[in-house]
Design a protein around this motif. Structure first.
Motif, PDB file in Angstrom:
ATOM      1  N   VAL A 288       0.840  -1.204   0.000  1.00  0.00           N
ATOM      2  CA  VAL A 288       0.000   0.000   0.000  1.00  0.00           C
ATOM      3  C   VAL A 288       0.875   1.255   0.000  1.00  0.00           C
ATOM      4  O   VAL A 288       0.602   2.219  -0.725  1.00  0.00           O
ATOM      5  N   LEU A 289       1.938   1.247   0.802  1.00  0.00           N
ATOM      6  CA  LEU A 289       2.847   2.402   0.829  1.00  0.00           C
ATOM      7  C   LEU A 289       3.506   2.622  -0.537  1.00  0.00           C
ATOM      8  O   LEU A 289       3.688   3.759  -0.969  1.00  0.00           O
ATOM      9  N   THR A 290       3.841   1.542  -1.208  1.00  0.00           N
ATOM     10  CA  THR A 290       4.429   1.651  -2.544  1.00  0.00           C
ATOM     11  C   THR A 290       3.448   2.294  -3.513  1.00  0.00           C
ATOM     12  O   THR A 290       3.827   3.161  -4.305  1.00  0.00           O
ATOM     13  N   LEU A 291       2.196   1.903  -3.436  1.00  0.00           N
ATOM     14  CA  LEU A 291       1.190   2.510  -4.306  1.00  0.00           C
ATOM     15  C   LEU A 291       1.031   3.997  -4.000  1.00  0.00           C
ATOM     16  O   LEU A 291       0.886   4.812  -4.910  1.00  0.00           O
TER      17      LEU A 291
ATOM     18  N   LEU B 143       2.248   9.711  -5.609  1.00  0.00           N
ATOM     19  CA  LEU B 143       2.987  10.960  -5.390  1.00  0.00           C
ATOM     20  C   LEU B 143       3.929  11.300  -6.541  1.00  0.00           C
ATOM     21  O   LEU B 143       4.125  12.459  -6.880  1.00  0.00           O
ATOM     22  N   PHE B 144       4.523  10.288  -7.141  1.00  0.00           N
ATOM     23  CA  PHE B 144       5.503  10.495  -8.218  1.00  0.00           C
ATOM     24  C   PHE B 144       4.930  10.180  -9.601  1.00  0.00           C
ATOM     25  O   PHE B 144       5.674   9.934 -10.544  1.00  0.00           O
ATOM     26  N   ARG B 145       3.624  10.220  -9.744  1.00  0.00           N
ATOM     27  CA  ARG B 145       2.964   9.851 -10.999  1.00  0.00           C
ATOM     28  C   ARG B 145       3.406  10.675 -12.202  1.00  0.00           C
ATOM     29  O   ARG B 145       3.323  10.216 -13.332  1.00  0.00           O
ATOM     30  N   ASP B 146       3.901  11.901 -11.978  1.00  0.00           N
ATOM     31  CA  ASP B 146       4.322  12.748 -13.096  1.00  0.00           C
ATOM     32  C   ASP B 146       5.755  12.476 -13.549  1.00  0.00           C
ATOM     33  O   ASP B 146       6.189  13.006 -14.562  1.00  0.00           O
ATOM     34  N   ASN B 147       6.477  11.656 -12.807  1.00  0.00           N
ATOM     35  CA  ASN B 147       7.834  11.275 -13.178  1.00  0.00           C
ATOM     36  C   ASN B 147       7.748   9.979 -14.006  1.00  0.00           C
ATOM     37  O   ASN B 147       7.692   8.887 -13.457  1.00  0.00           O
TER      38      ASN B 147
ATOM     39  N   ASP C 169       3.630   2.804 -17.002  1.00  0.00           N
ATOM     40  CA  ASP C 169       2.352   2.098 -17.008  1.00  0.00           C
ATOM     41  C   ASP C 169       2.488   0.712 -16.367  1.00  0.00           C
ATOM     42  O   ASP C 169       1.601   0.258 -15.637  1.00  0.00           O
ATOM     43  N   ALA C 170       3.594   0.058 -16.636  1.00  0.00           N
ATOM     44  CA  ALA C 170       3.832  -1.271 -16.061  1.00  0.00           C
ATOM     45  C   ALA C 170       3.923  -1.209 -14.535  1.00  0.00           C
ATOM     46  O   ALA C 170       3.459  -2.117 -13.840  1.00  0.00           O
ATOM     47  N   VAL C 171       4.502  -0.134 -14.006  1.00  0.00           N
ATOM     48  CA  VAL C 171       4.601   0.047 -12.561  1.00  0.00           C
ATOM     49  C   VAL C 171       3.202   0.184 -11.958  1.00  0.00           C
ATOM     50  O   VAL C 171       2.893  -0.415 -10.923  1.00  0.00           O
TER      51      VAL C 171
END
Length: 129
Positions: free
Chosen positions: A26-29, A34-38, A44-46
């Motif tokens: 959950v913390l990873t998600l 938080l870093f979705r713009d990087n 997409d695979a992440v």
């Protein structure tokens, strides 16, 4: 008259490991959000992998709770899911280029937690209970 469902002796380490797996997932998600713009860090695979891992980790924890309460089906499900996810994680960790290094390191941590779960739930001592 009320019946209290108690924890089967010896399941505390399994609950701690599966709880740690769920928490880390959950913390990873959350980090991914938080870093979705990087786009080098979050591909997409992440997104897909992290979503699958969160879902499976929450199911794994639910199966562990069920097994700790004495459910044979819960134990069987826990044994299957923990082994399957451990293999899937091992593949992700060793295949280069599929995922960013930071996710492969996180998955290695998840794999270590699941290795402990898999070893414990397949031990004769725990299955006998």
């Amino acid at each position: 008259m009320t019946t209290t469902r108690t924890e089967t002796p010896g399941f505390r380490p399994v609950l701690l490991l599966t709880g740690g797996y769920a928490t880390l997932s959950v913390l990873t998600l959350l980090v991914i959000v938080l870093f979705r713009d990087n786009h080098t860090m979050v591909t997409d695979a992440v997104w897909v992998r992290a979503t699958i891992v969160v879902a499976s980790s929450l199911l794994t924890f639910a199966f562990a709770r069920s097994a700790a309460r004495g459910s044979r089906k819960g134990l069987l499900r826990l044994r299957i899911v923990s082994a399957v996810m451990l293999v899937a994680i091992a593949v992700i960790v060793v295949l280069p280029g599929l995922f960013p290094l930071w996710l492969r390191i996180e998955q290695a941590g998840c794999g270590l937690l699941l290795l402990g779960v898999t070893l414990l739930v397949n031990s004769r001592r725990l299955r006998a209970r």
